[in-house]
Write a protein that holds these residues in place. Structure first.
Motif, PDB file in Angstrom:
ATOM      1  N   LEU A 437       0.859  -1.121   0.091  1.00 29.08           N
ATOM      2  CA  LEU A 437       0.035   0.166  -0.024  1.00 29.08           C
ATOM      3  C   LEU A 437       0.771   1.413   0.182  1.00 29.08           C
ATOM      4  N   GLY A 438       0.052   2.369  -0.187  1.00 26.38           N
ATOM      5  CA  GLY A 438       0.825   3.626  -0.141  1.00 26.38           C
ATOM      6  C   GLY A 438       1.985   3.775  -0.917  1.00 26.38           C
ATOM      7  N   TYR A 439       3.276   4.599  -0.285  1.00 26.13           N
ATOM      8  CA  TYR A 439       4.101   4.790  -1.479  1.00 26.13           C
ATOM      9  C   TYR A 439       4.883   3.866  -1.701  1.00 26.13           C
ATOM     10  N   VAL A 440       4.909   2.448  -1.059  1.00 25.96           N
ATOM     11  CA  VAL A 440       5.640   1.033  -1.417  1.00 25.96           C
ATOM     12  C   VAL A 440       5.044   0.582  -2.471  1.00 25.96           C
ATOM     13  N   GLY A 441       3.566   0.491  -2.464  1.00 22.04           N
ATOM     14  CA  GLY A 441       2.835   0.029  -3.549  1.00 22.04           C
ATOM     15  C   GLY A 441       3.219   0.762  -4.781  1.00 22.04           C
ATOM     16  N   ILE A 520     -12.677   3.834   5.996  1.00 21.88           N
ATOM     17  CA  ILE A 520     -11.609   3.589   5.188  1.00 21.88           C
ATOM     18  C   ILE A 520     -10.969   4.855   4.634  1.00 21.88           C
ATOM     19  N   VAL A 521      -9.573   5.191   5.069  1.00 21.04           N
ATOM     20  CA  VAL A 521      -9.040   6.478   4.813  1.00 21.04           C
ATOM     21  C   VAL A 521      -7.859   6.242   4.307  1.00 21.04           C
ATOM     22  N   GLU A 522      -7.046   7.091   3.555  1.00 21.72           N
ATOM     23  CA  GLU A 522      -5.743   7.181   3.144  1.00 21.72           C
ATOM     24  C   GLU A 522      -4.901   7.663   4.019  1.00 21.72           C
ATOM     25  N   GLY A 523      -4.092   7.080   4.919  1.00 17.18           N
ATOM     26  CA  GLY A 523      -3.125   7.762   5.669  1.00 17.18           C
ATOM     27  C   GLY A 523      -1.861   8.012   5.086  1.00 17.18           C
ATOM     28  N   TRP A 524      -0.865   8.380   5.662  1.00 13.41           N
ATOM     29  CA  TRP A 524       0.300   8.801   5.025  1.00 13.41           C
ATOM     30  C   TRP A 524       1.037   7.533   4.345  1.00 13.41           C
ATOM     31  N   ARG A 525       0.814   6.285   5.105  1.00  8.85           N
ATOM     32  CA  ARG A 525       1.601   5.285   4.768  1.00  8.85           C
ATOM     33  C   ARG A 525       0.675   4.420   3.733  1.00  8.85           C
ATOM     34  N   GLY A 526      -0.459   4.855   3.564  1.00 13.57           N
ATOM     35  CA  GLY A 526      -1.752   4.131   2.806  1.00 13.57           C
ATOM     36  C   GLY A 526      -2.925   3.950   3.246  1.00 13.57           C
ATOM     37  N   SER A 549       0.825  -1.004   7.379  1.00 20.54           N
ATOM     38  CA  SER A 549       2.282  -1.816   7.616  1.00 20.54           C
ATOM     39  C   SER A 549       1.945  -3.164   7.653  1.00 20.54           C
ATOM     40  N   ILE A 550       0.791  -3.460   8.098  1.00 15.81           N
ATOM     41  CA  ILE A 550       0.548  -4.987   8.130  1.00 15.81           C
ATOM     42  C   ILE A 550       0.795  -5.790   6.655  1.00 15.81           C
ATOM     43  N   LEU A 551       0.278  -4.752   5.762  1.00 18.03           N
ATOM     44  CA  LEU A 551       0.579  -5.417   4.489  1.00 18.03           C
ATOM     45  C   LEU A 551       2.017  -5.152   3.771  1.00 18.03           C
TER      46      LEU A 551
END
Lengths: 584, 168
Positions: A437-441, A520-526, A549-551
Motif C-alpha cells: 500500500l501507499g508509497y511502497v505499492g 477507510i481512509v488514506e493515511g500517509w502510509r496508505g 504496515s500490516i501489508l
C-alpha cells in the motif's frame, strides 16, 4: 466500466443468474430471499438491499444460514446511494466455502484488504475485506466458538497470512491448511490455550511476574558452507521501535530475512472494548504515533457510520488539512532519514529542519506538534481562523521554495544515486501479491489511492493526483514521497480555499447495540481501515484498526533479497513500517 | 555540489538557545540525583533509548532533539547504539509484556552507575494503555526509574529541560 459493474460480473461468475433482481429499498429484519438455488459454484440468496449502517441487516441472521443447502449462502446487500467506501457490500459466505470464495476473488482480480474476527455470543464472525476499483466487499462467515475451524485463505492471498495467524493467536480459530502454522502475535505473555480476544478472557489476563523472552520461536534455518545467521533486535541500535530480524547471509549478501514482530503488542483491541466513542478516538490516535490523524479519522469514520452521523462540511475540510499536513511531516522526516542511512547528512539536516518548522506550525495553529486528539467523533476539536489560513498558505510557499533549492542538489548527487538506485527492488507483481500500500505499492506500480478511488469527504470535492512509478527501488520510494508532498500542498491550498463557515462537530447520537461501521481512509502510509461495532449504551464491542504496515512488512522480506546486509537500514527506512500499528 | 554548499550557506545556523531548568522545574521533573550525575559524569552523558512498547510518538520527538534547532549534542548529551556504552536509559512506552525481559536485560547490560529516565505519559503511568494482559504499565513497574518526563508525547523542549536537568 462503472465501479459497481464488476460486482455483478463477479456474482455471475460465482454462478448466479438474474442479478438484475437486486432492488434498492428497505428490507425487514428477516427478508425473504428473492432468488435461490442458482446454478454453478454457489447457491445464492439475494436479499433486499441495505446499507452498512442499518445494523439489523448487517448483523448476520442465523435464518439466512444454510438456506442454500450444501453450498454457500451469499447475502448480497448494497444500496441505491452512490457506491462509496462508506457503503461496502456485505456478503455472507458459508464457512466451508471460505477458501473457494477467495479463489474466485483472486481470479476476479480483487485485492485483499483486511481480515479480522470477533466473538458474538457463541459464534465467531470472521471477516475478510476485498477491494477492486474502489468498491469494497466485506465477506463474512460464522463459525461456532466450540468448533472454530475454517479453511485458510492464506494459500490464495499471501497478504492474509499474518492476519490469520493473528486471529488464531487471539481467538483460537483454526485455519485449516494455513501455509505457516507458527504463532505470530503470541510470544510468552499468555498461555497457548488461552485467547485474549475471547469474551471470557479477562482484560488483566493471568500474567506471571516476569514474562520470559520468546526463546524458542522456530525460525527458518539455512545450512551450507559459508551461510551464517544475524539476529537483530528487539532492541535496535537507533531510536526506533522494537522488533526482531533474522538474516541468513553469505558474505554480505542477504539470502533470507525473517521478521519476528509483536514485541509492542499492547492489547489495543482488547482494551478498546467497553470504551466510549471519545475514549476510543484517543486510543485510535495512539495505534501508531506517526499516524495519529489517520487512525483517529478512520476510527471516527467507522463510529460515525455506525451511529449514522454526518460530520459538518467544515470539519471534513479541516480533517483533510490535518491528514495532508501529517503526510507531509512524515514524508519530510523519511526523506531525510533515507539519505541519512546512506550517510548523506546534508539532506538529513535540511529535511529535519523543514520538518521541525512544519511541526511548529502544527503546534501554533492546531495546538499539538503531532496533531494528536484533533479529530473527535462527530467532527474536529480545532478551528482555523483567517490568520491561520494565511499563515498556512505562506508556509506552503516557503516549503516549495526550500524544496526547489534542496531537490536539485540531491538529484545531482552521484553518491546518493549510487546507493539508492536499483537497491531494495520490489517487483510490481510481488507488490501486488502482498497488496503493498501507499508509497511502497505506488513505487512498484500499484495505482491505488483511497482518496481518488473511493473518495470520502472532503476528497470528493477535489481532484487527487496520484503519483505512480514502476521502478520499485529505494530511489522510487524516495521520489514518490516528494511527489506526494507536492500533491498534498496543492490539496491543502484547495481545502483552505473551499473552507466553508459552519459548525465543527455534529451532536453525537448514541449508536444502537450491534451497529457497526468500517472506516477507510488514506493515511500517509496508505490505506487504513478501522472496524467498529457498538455494544449497548454507546460502548465499543469491537475495534480493529488495520494499519497499512500490516501489508507492507512482508514486502520488506522480499525487497531486501540479494541486497547487502549494510543496506538493510536504508531498505527498511524506505518502507518505514510501523511496529506499533502492526503489533496492536 | 555548488548548489549544496550554497544551500548550506543560505540556511546558516538555526540552532537555538535554551535556558537551564530552574529549581522548581527540576522538582517537577523529579530529578533528585542531579548532584550525583554532576559529580560522576562531568557534564556529559551517553543515552541508550529503549522503546519498550510506545506508539512511536515519543520516538519522533526524541529524534527531533538531534535536529539543527535543538542539536542536543552540543550539551554533551549523545545517543549511543548499545546499553554497554550508556549512562542513561531513556525508556518510552508502557512496558509491553513481550518487551519486559528485553528491557530487564538492557537494564542489566548497562554498567553502573546508571540512571533511568521514563519518557512520556505511558512510561510515567501507563497512559492510554494501562496495565493489562499485554502491558506492564509504567516503566517503574519493571525497572527503577530516576526521572520522569511526562507528556503525550513530551515536546523536544520538555525533553531538553528534563535531560539538561541531569547534567551540569
Amino acid at each position: 466500466m462503472s465501479s459497481a459493474n464488476w460486482t455483478i460480473d463477479f456474482l455471475s461468475r460465482l454462478g448466479v443468474e438474474g442479478i438484475a433482481v437486486i432492488v434498492p429499498g428497505q428490507g425487514g429484519p428477516s427478508p425473504q430471499p428473492l432468488s435461490q438455488e442458482g446454478e454453478g459454484l454457489y447457491n445464492l440468496s439475494i436479499q433486499p438491499i441495505v446499507s452498512i449502517d442499518e445494523q439489523e441487516h448487517f448483523l448476520p441472521s442465523p435464518s439466512g444460514r444454510g438456506a442454500g443447502g450444501e453450498g454457500a449462502v451469499i447475502n448480497v446487500t448494497t444500496t441505491d446511494k452512490p457506491v462509496r467506501n462508506q457503503n461496502p457490500l456485505l456478503w455472507q459466505i458459508a464457512a466451508n466455502d471460505w477458501r473457494r470464495f477467495a479463489e474466485a476473488a483472486v481470479e476476479q482480480g480483487l485485492r485483499w484488504v483486511a481480515g479480522w474476527a470477533e466473538q458474538v455470543q457463541g459464534d465467531f464472525l470472521v471477516n475478510a475485506c476485498f477491494e477492486k476499483q474502489g468498491v469494497y466487499i466485506l465477506s463474512r462467515t460464522r463459525v461456532a466458538v466450540n468448533a472454530p475451524t475454517l479453511p485458510s485463505q492464506a494459500t490464495v492471498y499471501p497478504a492474509a497470512n499474518r492476519s490469520e495467524r493473528h486471529s488464531r493467536d487471539m481467538f483460537g480459530i483454526n485455519f485449516v491448511d494455513h501455509p505457516d502454522n507458527r504463532r505470530w502475535t503470541r510470544h510468552q505473555a499468555w498461555a497457548e490455550d488461552s485467547y485474549p480476544l475471547r469474551k471470557d478472557f479477562p482484560v488483566q489476563g493471568a500474567p506471571v511476574d516476569v514474562t520470559p523472552a520468546d526463546m524458542h520461536y522456530p525460525f527458518i534455518k539455512s545450512e551450507g558452507q559459508g551461510v551464517y545467521e544475524i539476529p537483530v533486535g528487539p532492541v535496535h541500535a537507533g531510536i526506533i521501535e522494537p522488533g526482531h530480524f533474522r538474516f541468513q547471509a553469505v558474505g554480505e549478501l542477504i539470502l533470507n530475512l525473517e521478521e519476528r514482530l509483536g514485541y509492542v503488542h499492547k492489547g489495543i483491541e482488547k482494551i478498546a472494548e467497553g470504551r466510549a466513542p471519545d475514549s476510543l478516538a484517543r486510543l485510535a490516535g495512539r495505534v501508531s504515533g506517526d499516524t495519529t490523524v489517520g487512525h483517529c479519522w478512520a476510527a471516527c469514520m467507522a463510529m460515525e457510520q455506525a451511529a449514522a452521523i454526518e460530520i459538518p462540511p467544515r470539519a471534513a475540510l479541516i480533517r483533510g488539512i490535518l491528514a495532508e499536513r501529517e503526510r507531509i511531516a512524515n514524508h519530510l522526516g523519511d526523506m531525510g532519514a533515507i539519505c541519512n542511512d546512506v550517510a548523506f547528512v546534508f539532506a538529513q539536516m535540511q529535511f529535519t529542519r523543514l520538518r521541525e518548522l512544519w511541526l511548529r506550525t502544527h503546534a501554533k495553529v492546531f495546538g499539538h506538534r503531532l496533531l494528536m486528539d484533533r479529530i473527535m467523533p462527530g467532527g474536529v476539536m480545532c478551528d482555523l481562523t483567517d490568520a491561520d489560513c494565511t499563515l498556512i498558505k505562506r508556509e506552503i510557499n516557503v516549503l516549495r521554495n526550500e524544496l526547489a533549492d534542496i531537490m536539485p542538489a540531491i538529484d545531482l548527487n552521484s553518491s546518493l544515486e549510487d546507493r539508492l538506485y536499483t537497491a531494495g527492488f520490489l517487483a510490481p507483481n510481488i507488490a501486488a501479491a502482498f497488496g503493498a500500500l501507499g508509497y511502497v505499492g505506488r513505487a512498484s506500480g500499484q495505482d491505488f489511492d483511497v482518496r481518488r478511488d473511493a473518495p470520502y469527504a472532503p476528497y470528493d470535492r477535489v481532484t487527487v493526483k496520484v503519483a505512480v512509478e514502476t521502478k520499485g527501488d529505494i530511489a522510487s520510494r524516495f521520489w514518490i514521497r516528494y511527489k506526494e508532498i507536492n500533491a498534498s500542498l496543492h490539496l491543502i491550498e484547495q481545502f483552505i480555499d473551499q473552507l466553508v463557515a459552519g459548525g465543527l462537530v455534529s451532536e453525537w447520537q448514541p449508536a444502537s447495540a450491534g451497529s457497526e461501521g468500517l472506516g477507510i481512509v488514506e493515511g500517509w502510509r496508505g490505506e487504513i481501515t478501522a472496524y467498529v461495532r457498538f455494544d449497548a449504551e454507546n460502548k465499543i464491542a469491537r475495534f480493529y484498526p488495520r494499519d497499512p504496515s500490516i501489508l507492507n512488512w512482508p514486502a520488506l522480506e522480499k525487497l531486501v533479497l540479494d541486497n547487502i546486509v549494510p543496506d538493510f537500514p536504508v531498505c527498511n527506512k524506505s518502507l518505514n513500517g510501523s511496529y506499533s500499528g502492526n503489533d496492536l | 555540489m555548488l548548489r549544496l554548499f550554497l544551500k548550506i550557506l543560505k540556511t546558516g545556523v538555526v540552532t537555538e538557545r535554551f535556558k537551564k531548568p530552574k529549581d522548581d522545574e527540576l522538582e517537577r521533573l523529579g530529578i533528585e540525583i542531579k548532584r550525583h550525575i554532576d559529580k560522576k559524569f562531568s557534564g556529559s552523558i551517553a543515552i541508550r533509548e529503549v522503546d519498550a512498547g510506545s506508539c512511536n510518538g515519543c520516538e519522533l520527538e526524541i529524534h527531533a532533539l538531534n535536529n539543527p534547532y535543538y542539536d542536543i549534542e552540543r550539551f554533551g548529551i549523545h545517543f549511543v547504539a548499545s546499553p554497554r556504552h550508556a549512562d542513561v536509559l531513556l525508556v518510552t512506552g508502557p512496558v509491553s509484556r513481550n518487551m519486559q525481559t528485553a528491557l530487564l536485560r538492557t537494564y542489566e547490560a548497562t554498567p553502573n552507575p546508571k540512571w533511568v529516565v521514563a519518557v512520556g505519559d505511558c512510561a510515567a503511568c501507563g497512559g492510554e494503555f494501562g496495565v493489562s494482559y499485554a502491558s506492564c504499565g509504567a516503566v517503574s513497574n519493571v525497572i527503577p526509574v530516576d526521572v520522569v518526563i511526562p507528556g503525550c508525547p513530551p515536546t523536544p523542549l520538555a525533553l531538553m529541560t528534563g535531560l539538561l536537568g541531569l547534567i551540569r
